[in-house]
Design a protein around this motif. Structure first.
Motif, PDB file in Angstrom:
ATOM      1  N   MET A 123      35.266 -34.632  25.259  1.00 28.34           N
ATOM      2  CA  MET A 123      34.616 -35.310  24.143  1.00 28.34           C
ATOM      3  C   MET A 123      34.791 -36.814  24.260  1.00 28.34           C
ATOM      4  SD  MET A 123      35.367 -34.832  20.036  1.00 28.34           S
ATOM      5  CE  MET A 123      37.146 -35.017  20.247  1.00 28.34           C
ATOM      6  N   LEU A 143      29.759 -34.232  23.195  1.00 30.40           N
ATOM      7  CA  LEU A 143      30.608 -33.109  23.600  1.00 30.40           C
ATOM      8  C   LEU A 143      30.038 -32.487  24.870  1.00 30.40           C
ATOM      9  CD1 LEU A 143      30.898 -31.461  20.073  1.00 30.40           C
ATOM     10  CD2 LEU A 143      32.739 -32.654  21.258  1.00 30.40           C
ATOM     11  N   GLY A 148      35.387 -29.808  22.706  1.00 27.34           N
ATOM     12  CA  GLY A 148      35.463 -29.702  21.261  1.00 27.34           C
ATOM     13  C   GLY A 148      36.665 -30.427  20.703  1.00 27.34           C
ATOM     14  N   TRP A 198      32.743 -27.840  18.188  1.00 27.43           N
ATOM     15  CA  TRP A 198      32.672 -27.656  19.629  1.00 27.43           C
ATOM     16  C   TRP A 198      31.218 -27.647  20.096  1.00 27.43           C
ATOM     17  CZ3 TRP A 198      33.708 -24.123  15.921  1.00 27.43           C
ATOM     18  CH2 TRP A 198      32.884 -22.993  15.839  1.00 27.43           C
ATOM     19  N   CYS A 199      31.053 -27.744  21.401  1.00 25.43           N
ATOM     20  CA  CYS A 199      29.729 -27.683  22.010  1.00 25.43           C
ATOM     21  C   CYS A 199      29.400 -26.237  22.353  1.00 25.43           C
ATOM     22  CB  CYS A 199      29.699 -28.549  23.272  1.00 25.43           C
ATOM     23  SG  CYS A 199      28.151 -28.473  24.206  1.00 25.43           S
TER      24      CYS A 199
END
Length: 216
Positions: A123, A143, A148, A198-199
């Motif tokens: 990140m 991200l 995350g 998060w991604c």
């Protein structure tokens, strides 16, 4: 009669302005004052007293006060110790100088944003608002896939957070409930609410994030 050769005419050079040295000193004092002001803003944002910064940095309260007021020139080592105590990269003190425009106040140009790289978390953050307005802070968060914020957590400041997804898929957990957001979707929650993000997927996720008060 002996003829006397005429004296050579001396090359005339423009006189050095008498106030040049004073101008240089004024410029140095201005830069020193700007560094002190940034340190003070950062300390206020972190809600740290001079006593706390002194304890964390090993620098005396008196010297810290003089540095913040632009009355003392800190060595690079002292600056490193203060920045470490304030949890800020030392580069933040000098960001914006490279542009040469000397712009300060309410404007943050795209090329003058301060950055934070949380490499292990996949990140990065770009701060988009100036320190002079600590009541609110806007940032661009990117991200990477699998990246995350980490474990569920809360923030101490009594404030709020909101944002909108600019690109990719964004996962957000609030109060034990998980949400999936896409481009154009937005959110808001109290800073004390347990949360993490998060991604989602194999493409980077980009989020415009706003928090009150400022945290960096």
């Amino acid at each position: 009669m002996t003829r006397v050769a005429p004296l050579a005419t001396a090359e005339l050079r423009p006189a050095m302005p008498l106030d040049l040295e004073e101008t240089d000193q004024a410029t140095a004092a201005q830069k020193l004052g700007a560094v002190g002001q940034k340190l003070r803003w950062r300390r206020k944002i972190r809600a740290f007293s001079l006593q706390r910064v002194a304890e964390r940095s090993g620098i005396s309260i008196g010297l810290l006060s003089e540095i913040e007021r632009g009355l003392s020139t800190p060595s690079p080592q002292v600056l490193k110790q203060i920045c470490r105590a304030l949890e800020m990269p030392i580069g933040w003190l000098f960001d914006g100088e490279a542009s040469g425009d000397g712009e300060e106040g309410p404007i943050v140009r795209a090329g003058a944003r301060r950055g934070l790289d949380f490499g292990a978390k996949g990140m990065s953050k770009e701060l988009m608002t100036p320190d002079s307005v600590p009541g609110i802070q806007m940032m661009r968060i990117v991200l990477e896939p699998g990246g995350g914020s980490g474990p569920l957590g809360t923030d101490a400041p009594d404030g709020a957070k909101c944002g909108t997804v600019l690109a990719g898929r964004f996962g957000l957990s609030l109060g034990g409930r998980e949400h999936e957001l896409g481009p154009g979707d937005s959110f808001a929650f109290h800073s004390r609410a347990p949360h993490r993000f998060w991604c989602i997927g194999d493409a980077p996720c980009e989020v415009l994030w706003v928090v009150t008060p400022a945290v960096y």
